[in-house]
Motif scaffolding. Structure first.
Motif, PDB file in Angstrom:
ATOM      1  N   VAL A 152      34.268  34.322  40.505  1.00 23.84           N
ATOM      2  CA  VAL A 152      34.815  34.967  39.312  1.00 23.84           C
ATOM      3  C   VAL A 152      35.122  33.920  38.254  1.00 23.84           C
ATOM      4  O   VAL A 152      35.491  32.789  38.575  1.00 23.84           O
ATOM      5  CB  VAL A 152      36.129  35.718  39.681  1.00 23.84           C
ATOM      6  CG1 VAL A 152      36.782  36.331  38.458  1.00 23.84           C
ATOM      7  CG2 VAL A 152      35.875  36.765  40.749  1.00 23.84           C
ATOM      8  N   LEU A 153      34.997  34.315  36.975  1.00 22.63           N
ATOM      9  CA  LEU A 153      35.451  33.463  35.878  1.00 22.63           C
ATOM     10  C   LEU A 153      36.158  34.320  34.848  1.00 22.63           C
ATOM     11  O   LEU A 153      35.609  35.315  34.371  1.00 22.63           O
ATOM     12  CB  LEU A 153      34.281  32.719  35.207  1.00 22.63           C
ATOM     13  CG  LEU A 153      34.688  31.783  34.055  1.00 22.63           C
ATOM     14  CD1 LEU A 153      35.596  30.658  34.553  1.00 22.63           C
ATOM     15  CD2 LEU A 153      33.459  31.216  33.373  1.00 22.63           C
ATOM     16  N   LYS A 159      25.057  28.777  33.649  1.00 19.45           N
ATOM     17  CA  LYS A 159      26.273  28.563  34.441  1.00 19.45           C
ATOM     18  C   LYS A 159      27.076  29.858  34.543  1.00 19.45           C
ATOM     19  O   LYS A 159      27.552  30.218  35.624  1.00 19.45           O
ATOM     20  CB  LYS A 159      27.114  27.459  33.795  1.00 19.45           C
ATOM     21  CG  LYS A 159      28.352  27.108  34.562  1.00 19.45           C
ATOM     22  CD  LYS A 159      29.116  25.989  33.881  1.00 19.45           C
ATOM     23  CE  LYS A 159      30.423  25.707  34.611  1.00 19.45           C
ATOM     24  NZ  LYS A 159      31.244  24.721  33.940  1.00 19.45           N
ATOM     25  N   LEU A 160      27.208  30.575  33.427  1.00 18.93           N
ATOM     26  CA  LEU A 160      27.955  31.836  33.441  1.00 18.93           C
ATOM     27  C   LEU A 160      27.284  32.872  34.337  1.00 18.93           C
ATOM     28  O   LEU A 160      27.961  33.671  34.984  1.00 18.93           O
ATOM     29  CB  LEU A 160      28.101  32.394  32.022  1.00 18.93           C
ATOM     30  CG  LEU A 160      29.000  31.605  31.067  1.00 18.93           C
ATOM     31  CD1 LEU A 160      29.020  32.254  29.691  1.00 18.93           C
ATOM     32  CD2 LEU A 160      30.408  31.463  31.620  1.00 18.93           C
ATOM     33  N   ASN A 161      25.963  32.867  34.385  1.00 18.71           N
ATOM     34  CA  ASN A 161      25.233  33.848  35.195  1.00 18.71           C
ATOM     35  C   ASN A 161      25.347  33.592  36.698  1.00 18.71           C
ATOM     36  O   ASN A 161      24.942  34.429  37.497  1.00 18.71           O
ATOM     37  CB  ASN A 161      23.774  33.923  34.763  1.00 18.71           C
ATOM     38  CG  ASN A 161      23.606  34.815  33.555  1.00 18.71           C
ATOM     39  OD1 ASN A 161      24.264  35.836  33.430  1.00 18.71           O
ATOM     40  ND2 ASN A 161      22.734  34.421  32.644  1.00 18.71           N
ATOM     41  N   LYS A 162      25.915  32.455  37.087  1.00 16.82           N
ATOM     42  CA  LYS A 162      26.112  32.173  38.513  1.00 16.82           C
ATOM     43  C   LYS A 162      27.346  32.896  39.065  1.00 16.82           C
ATOM     44  O   LYS A 162      27.534  32.972  40.271  1.00 16.82           O
ATOM     45  CB  LYS A 162      26.239  30.674  38.743  1.00 16.82           C
ATOM     46  CG  LYS A 162      24.911  29.948  38.519  1.00 16.82           C
ATOM     47  CD  LYS A 162      25.034  28.473  38.775  1.00 16.82           C
ATOM     48  CE  LYS A 162      23.690  27.802  38.525  1.00 16.82           C
ATOM     49  NZ  LYS A 162      23.765  26.349  38.639  1.00 16.82           N
ATOM     50  N   LEU A 192      32.350  38.188  35.499  1.00 17.74           N
ATOM     51  CA  LEU A 192      32.919  37.548  34.312  1.00 17.74           C
ATOM     52  C   LEU A 192      33.965  38.490  33.739  1.00 17.74           C
ATOM     53  O   LEU A 192      33.723  39.694  33.614  1.00 17.74           O
ATOM     54  CB  LEU A 192      31.846  37.302  33.246  1.00 17.74           C
ATOM     55  CG  LEU A 192      30.824  36.215  33.507  1.00 17.74           C
ATOM     56  CD1 LEU A 192      29.835  36.151  32.347  1.00 17.74           C
ATOM     57  CD2 LEU A 192      31.482  34.861  33.707  1.00 17.74           C
ATOM     58  N   ILE A 193      35.123  37.942  33.393  1.00  9.25           N
ATOM     59  CA  ILE A 193      36.180  38.726  32.756  1.00  9.25           C
ATOM     60  C   ILE A 193      36.363  38.195  31.343  1.00  9.25           C
ATOM     61  O   ILE A 193      36.703  37.028  31.159  1.00  9.25           O
ATOM     62  CB  ILE A 193      37.503  38.620  33.537  1.00  9.25           C
ATOM     63  CG1 ILE A 193      37.332  39.137  34.970  1.00  9.25           C
ATOM     64  CG2 ILE A 193      38.611  39.380  32.806  1.00  9.25           C
ATOM     65  CD1 ILE A 193      38.528  38.886  35.875  1.00  9.25           C
ATOM     66  N   PHE A 194      36.105  39.059  30.351  1.00 10.08           N
ATOM     67  CA  PHE A 194      36.342  38.714  28.944  1.00 10.08           C
ATOM     68  C   PHE A 194      37.595  39.461  28.507  1.00 10.08           C
ATOM     69  O   PHE A 194      37.591  40.687  28.395  1.00 10.08           O
ATOM     70  CB  PHE A 194      35.162  39.115  28.059  1.00 10.08           C
ATOM     71  CG  PHE A 194      33.932  38.288  28.280  1.00 10.08           C
ATOM     72  CD1 PHE A 194      33.870  36.973  27.846  1.00 10.08           C
ATOM     73  CD2 PHE A 194      32.827  38.816  28.923  1.00 10.08           C
ATOM     74  CE1 PHE A 194      32.738  36.203  28.058  1.00 10.08           C
ATOM     75  CE2 PHE A 194      31.687  38.063  29.130  1.00 10.08           C
ATOM     76  CZ  PHE A 194      31.639  36.750  28.698  1.00 10.08           C
ATOM     77  N   ASP A 195      38.662  38.717  28.271  1.00 11.59           N
ATOM     78  CA  ASP A 195      39.943  39.324  27.903  1.00 11.59           C
ATOM     79  C   ASP A 195      40.155  39.230  26.397  1.00 11.59           C
ATOM     80  O   ASP A 195      39.703  38.282  25.756  1.00 11.59           O
ATOM     81  CB  ASP A 195      41.075  38.616  28.642  1.00 11.59           C
ATOM     82  CG  ASP A 195      42.364  39.408  28.658  1.00 11.59           C
ATOM     83  OD1 ASP A 195      42.334  40.612  28.340  1.00 11.59           O
ATOM     84  OD2 ASP A 195      43.404  38.822  29.002  1.00 11.59           O
ATOM     85  N   VAL A 228      30.674  42.567  34.651  1.00  9.89           N
ATOM     86  CA  VAL A 228      31.516  42.062  33.569  1.00  9.89           C
ATOM     87  C   VAL A 228      32.685  43.025  33.422  1.00  9.89           C
ATOM     88  O   VAL A 228      32.507  44.240  33.521  1.00  9.89           O
ATOM     89  CB  VAL A 228      30.728  42.002  32.234  1.00  9.89           C
ATOM     90  CG1 VAL A 228      31.637  41.600  31.082  1.00  9.89           C
ATOM     91  CG2 VAL A 228      29.547  41.046  32.340  1.00  9.89           C
ATOM     92  N   ILE A 229      33.866  42.479  33.196  1.00 10.32           N
ATOM     93  CA  ILE A 229      35.018  43.292  32.790  1.00 10.32           C
ATOM     94  C   ILE A 229      35.381  42.851  31.374  1.00 10.32           C
ATOM     95  O   ILE A 229      35.521  41.653  31.117  1.00 10.32           O
ATOM     96  CB  ILE A 229      36.239  43.100  33.714  1.00 10.32           C
ATOM     97  CG1 ILE A 229      35.914  43.562  35.122  1.00 10.32           C
ATOM     98  CG2 ILE A 229      37.445  43.872  33.162  1.00 10.32           C
ATOM     99  CD1 ILE A 229      37.046  43.339  36.123  1.00 10.32           C
ATOM    100  N   ILE A 230      35.521  43.804  30.478  1.00 11.07           N
ATOM    101  CA  ILE A 230      35.932  43.523  29.108  1.00 11.07           C
ATOM    102  C   ILE A 230      37.216  44.310  28.835  1.00 11.07           C
ATOM    103  O   ILE A 230      37.280  45.500  29.113  1.00 11.07           O
ATOM    104  CB  ILE A 230      34.836  43.912  28.095  1.00 11.07           C
ATOM    105  CG1 ILE A 230      33.591  43.052  28.304  1.00 11.07           C
ATOM    106  CG2 ILE A 230      35.348  43.775  26.664  1.00 11.07           C
ATOM    107  CD1 ILE A 230      32.429  43.393  27.427  1.00 11.07           C
ATOM    108  N   THR A 231      38.231  43.601  28.308  1.00 14.27           N
ATOM    109  CA  THR A 231      39.444  44.300  27.884  1.00 14.27           C
ATOM    110  C   THR A 231      39.551  44.193  26.379  1.00 14.27           C
ATOM    111  O   THR A 231      39.152  43.210  25.786  1.00 14.27           O
ATOM    112  CB  THR A 231      40.725  43.693  28.506  1.00 14.27           C
ATOM    113  OG1 THR A 231      40.947  42.395  27.983  1.00 14.27           O
ATOM    114  CG2 THR A 231      40.625  43.640  30.007  1.00 14.27           C
TER     115      THR A 231
END
Length: 196
Positions: free
Chosen positions: A130-131, A157-160, A164-167, A193-196
């Motif tokens: 997770v990132l 790197k992000l695709n590994k 992904l959490i974009f807050d 992906v989680i986006i808030t």
């Protein structure tokens, strides 16, 4: 063989969980020591737990979560528009394994960051990579990668990551180049992906 030597041999083999269990078992009086089957079971269980804990700690550190709440501590209720059933549906992180995404929309201060970090922490506990990135941090990292000419490597790197959490998405206006880069990243990504 001396009990201390047994523990040292396990440590030399980097079997730290087994070393811990062997030390505990050897500290028991001889007449209270369990059967060979019980000893072997304890050695393997302790080593497995030790490795799982170490892997989780490494994943949590790499996730860069803003906080590390347990999913079971998340409060559900009408005020948060979050039911126990909804939380249970995401708590097993099956949506991550299926490559599904979450969009969490709510008023400021109602716990979106807490919820996403609880999901991220739970995913780490289940062995997923997770990132967590605030959008400000993502924009800064993206601009730095563009300046250095390593945007493609940054995206690779992000695709590994499994998640992904974009807050705080769209808290501030996003410029055209950042929008295009984000669209490219999300369009090429087949992971959650989680986006808030």
């Amino acid at each position: 063989m001396d009990g201390n030597l047994i523990v040292l041999q396990f440590e030399k083999l980097k079997q730290y969980g087994m070393a811990e269990a062997a030390g505990d078992l050897l500290a028991l009086p001889v007449q209270m020591r369990p059967s060979l089957e019980t000893v072997l079971t304890k050695l393997v269980e302790t080593e497995t737990r030790h490795r799982d804990d170490k892997r989780t700690a490494r994943l949590v550190k790499g996730a860069k979560l803003a906080c590390k709440p347990l999913i079971e501590d998340v409060k559900c209720g009408p005020a948060r528009n979050l039911t126990k059933e909804t939380l249970q549906a995401i708590a097993d992180c099956g949506f991550i394994r299926r490559g599904e995404n979450l969009l969490i929309i709510a008023k400021t201060g109602c716990g979106k960051t807490y919820l996403t970090n609880a999901i991220g922490y739970q995913a780490c506990r289940l062995g997923l990579k997770v990132l967590y990135l605030s959008m400000n941090h993502f924009v800064h990292k993206l601009k730095s990668a563009n300046t250095q000419g390593i945007t493609e490597e940054f995206f690779e790197k992000l695709n590994k990551y499994d998640l992904l959490i974009f807050d705080d998405f769209a808290l501030h206006p996003i410029d055209e180049s950042t929008r295009l880069a984000l669209l490219t990243l999300l369009d090429d990504r087949y992971k959650s992906v989680i986006i808030t």
